[in-house]
Design a protein around this motif. Structure first.
Motif, mmCIF file in Angstrom:
data_model
loop_
_atom_site.group_PDB
_atom_site.id
_atom_site.type_symbol
_atom_site.label_atom_id
_atom_site.label_comp_id
_atom_site.label_asym_id
_atom_site.label_seq_id
_atom_site.Cartn_x
_atom_site.Cartn_y
_atom_site.Cartn_z
ATOM 1 N N GLN A 119 0.790 -1.055 -0.017
ATOM 2 C CA GLN A 119 -0.142 0.067 0.064
ATOM 3 C C GLN A 119 0.767 1.326 -0.166
ATOM 4 N N ARG A 120 1.318 1.560 -1.172
ATOM 5 C CA ARG A 120 1.913 2.969 -1.354
ATOM 6 C C ARG A 120 2.218 3.319 -2.668
ATOM 7 N N LYS A 121 2.158 4.627 -3.009
ATOM 8 C CA LYS A 121 1.922 5.026 -4.545
ATOM 9 C C LYS A 121 3.292 4.930 -5.088
ATOM 10 N N ILE A 122 4.415 5.399 -4.283
ATOM 11 C CA ILE A 122 5.737 5.453 -5.104
ATOM 12 C C ILE A 122 6.667 4.357 -4.574
ATOM 13 N N ILE A 123 7.080 3.651 -5.451
ATOM 14 C CA ILE A 123 8.125 2.583 -5.086
ATOM 15 C C ILE A 123 9.492 2.845 -5.891
ATOM 16 N N ARG A 124 10.447 2.370 -5.043
ATOM 17 C CA ARG A 124 11.859 2.320 -5.574
ATOM 18 C C ARG A 124 11.958 1.130 -6.374
ATOM 19 N N TRP A 125 11.645 1.227 -7.728
ATOM 20 C CA TRP A 125 11.744 0.069 -8.722
ATOM 21 C C TRP A 125 13.080 -0.520 -8.870
ATOM 22 N N GLU A 126 13.941 0.429 -8.715
ATOM 23 C CA GLU A 126 15.766 -0.322 -8.538
ATOM 24 C C GLU A 126 15.903 -1.297 -7.491
ATOM 25 N N ARG A 127 15.018 -1.189 -6.357
ATOM 26 C CA ARG A 127 15.011 -2.071 -5.338
ATOM 27 C C ARG A 127 14.394 -3.503 -5.768
ATOM 28 N N LEU A 128 13.354 -3.416 -6.477
ATOM 29 C CA LEU A 128 12.569 -4.493 -6.807
ATOM 30 C C LEU A 128 12.959 -5.072 -8.236
ATOM 31 N N LYS A 129 13.624 -4.284 -9.127
ATOM 32 C CA LYS A 129 14.087 -4.906 -10.416
ATOM 33 C C LYS A 129 14.930 -6.236 -10.326
ATOM 34 N N PRO A 130 15.817 -6.615 -9.415
ATOM 35 C CA PRO A 130 16.676 -7.635 -9.275
ATOM 36 C C PRO A 130 15.317 -8.885 -9.001
ATOM 37 N N TYR A 131 14.202 -8.756 -8.654
ATOM 38 C CA TYR A 131 13.400 -9.757 -8.335
ATOM 39 C C TYR A 131 12.360 -9.855 -9.465
ATOM 40 N N PHE A 132 12.309 -9.300 -10.257
ATOM 41 C CA PHE A 132 11.457 -9.462 -11.500
ATOM 42 C C PHE A 132 11.560 -10.780 -12.175
#
Length: 463
Positions: free
Chosen positions: A46-59
């Protein structure tokens, strides 16, 4: 985790696919960014802004949300499922997943002994079944989703440690795990900084009674005075009592010590079984009785339990015997400290050190809040009633124990230090090969751990 597709989960949680694939296979779950450690994770966030660089390694990853996410770039491996209410959808997923699992699930709580009891159960059940369990002493309130999703179609039983740091902790764990068997090893005096009173702490442990379903099984210590205060009137499940001194369903008698552990006679259902329990101390007997009751309830024969109990390995830094400074016997019990476990450790020191000079090195008891002075006084009373020869306390609050023992006018020689260095200097002078030293402290105390490390050294220092 049982593999589920995003399309299938979308139906379970009443969501709408707004981005990505409905055939993506989901193999992990999380509700915090820092819990994402693998690809193919479903993240309830539940948040609008996400640090995508934190999640990209787990795509590839799937996010379930009830807000509009800000996606500033092209990400082909991102799937988004929109729901009306994130919390409702999250619990729909939890309840669906737990309902799909039909196995014995054991939850263990207690002031002391819960990790050992859980490990005993893990050891015994793993002989015959594929099980999942909490690692080491991992009982974090944020790990319940992880523990739930550890179970899949190949899992035949599970055992989890459920700690109490505050009221509601066991209830929260049960919402995820819905245990079929609950164990309360004992109820001492701990976590009073959040539970406020002993009665509040007893009630918090007693949440295990309501955590179980109507056909659940509750295993309790019949000898424990605070456990006797639990209100079981509204518990409609099966109650199994274990004990040594009280009438119990599983009772230990004829206990004797040996180099490999303790022999006991288990009295159950009008039959007697001779069993070896690795480790020392009356508290270890209670842990073993609770574990035996649990695995027998799951379906393990007691004769098989007796055979496989012999190979149980006791836990590191929990009444662990080593040869240390000047050849002295060191009992390293630095994993944790409560008044309950302190009493148990002193009983072991007294039992095994009959012909030796007995020294106890005790650190501060934590998580007491405003109860700090009172509980340390009670700890001092426990020490004063023991048969040790020398007491060393380390830490400002631990000095309360030393002062309490001194005020009792016992035969015990008392010393109090603020750090381990001065304590070590004294120990170098007074220990010999005919000395046995108990080091009892908290796993979070660097001071007590440093002293234990020094004393465990085998070389002769300043002899």
């Amino acid at each position: 985790m049982k593999p589920l597709t995003t399309g299938y989960i979308q139906k379970i949680i009443s969501g709408k696919l707004v981005r990505g694939k409905d055939d993506l296979l989901i193999q992990h779950g999380a509700y915090r960014l820092k819990q994402v450690r693998h690809p193919n994770t479903i993240l309830f966030l539940q948040r609008k802004i996400i640090r995508w660089e934190r999640l990209k390694p787990y795509f590839p990853i799937t996010i379930v949300t009830d807000v509009e996410l800000v996606v500033n770039e092209q990400m082909d491996d991102l799937t988004i499922i929109k729901v009306d209410n994130l919390q409702e959808s999250y619990w729909k997923f939890i309840n669906y997943y737990r309902a799909s699992i039909n196995i014995p699930i054991i939850a263990v709580t207690g002031t002391s002994g819960k990790t050992t009891t859980k490990e005993m159960i893990r050891h015994l059940l793993s002989i015959q079944r594929k099980i999942v369990y909490t690692n080491s002493t991992n009982n974090s309130r944020t790990a319940h989703l992880t523990h739930l999703l550890m179970m899949d179609d190949t899992t035949e039983a599970a055992v989890f440690e459920t700690a109490v740091g505050a009221p509601g902790d066991i209830t929260n764990a049960a919402a995820y795990l819905k245990p079929t068997i609950g164990i309360i090893t004992n109820i001492g005096e701990h976590h009073l900084n959040y539970c406020k009173t002993l009665e509040g702490y007893i009630a918090a442990k007693g949440e295990m009674c309501t955590a179980l379903q109507s056909d659940g099984v509750l295993i309790i210590n019949a000898d424990d005075p605070n456990t006797k205060k639990l209100d079981l009137k509204n518990f409609s499940g099966k109650v199994i009592r274990v004990g040594i001194h009280s009438t119990s369903d599983f009772r230990a008698s004829d206990i004797s010590f040996s180099p490999t552990g303790m022999y006991l006679t288990l009295e159950y259902s009008k039959k007697k079984y001779r069993i070896l329990v690795p480790g020392l101390g009356e508290h270890q007997i209670y842990n073993a009785l609770a574990a035996i009751a649990a695995v027998h309830e799951v379906g393990m024969d007691i004769d098989d339990i007796a055979v496989h109990f012999r190979t149980f390995q006791t836990l590191n830094k929990q009444l662990q015997f080593v040869t240390g400074l000047k050849g002295a016997t060191i009992i390293d019990d630095t994993w944790s400290i409560t008044t309950t476990s302190l009493h148990a450790a002193l009983q072991v020191l007294q039992a095994v050190g009959t012909e030796q000079k007995k020294i106890a090195v005790i650190g501060t008891i934590t998580d007491l809040g405003s109860w700090g002075y009172t509980i340390h006084e009670r700890a001092g009373d426990i020490i004063a009633n023991s048969k040790i020869d020398v007491l060393l306390t380390i830490g400002k609050h631990a000095k309360i124990m030393a002062d309490t023992v001194s005020a009792k006018g016992t035969h015990i020689e008392v010393h109090s230090f603020n750090n381990h260095i001065l304590a070590y200097e004294l120990l170098k002078k007074i220990v010999t090969k005919d000395t046995i030293v108990l080091i009892k402290g908290d796993m979070l105390s660097e001071t007590i751990k440093k002293l234990a490390t020094l004393l465990r050294k085998r070389e002769q220092i300043d002899s």
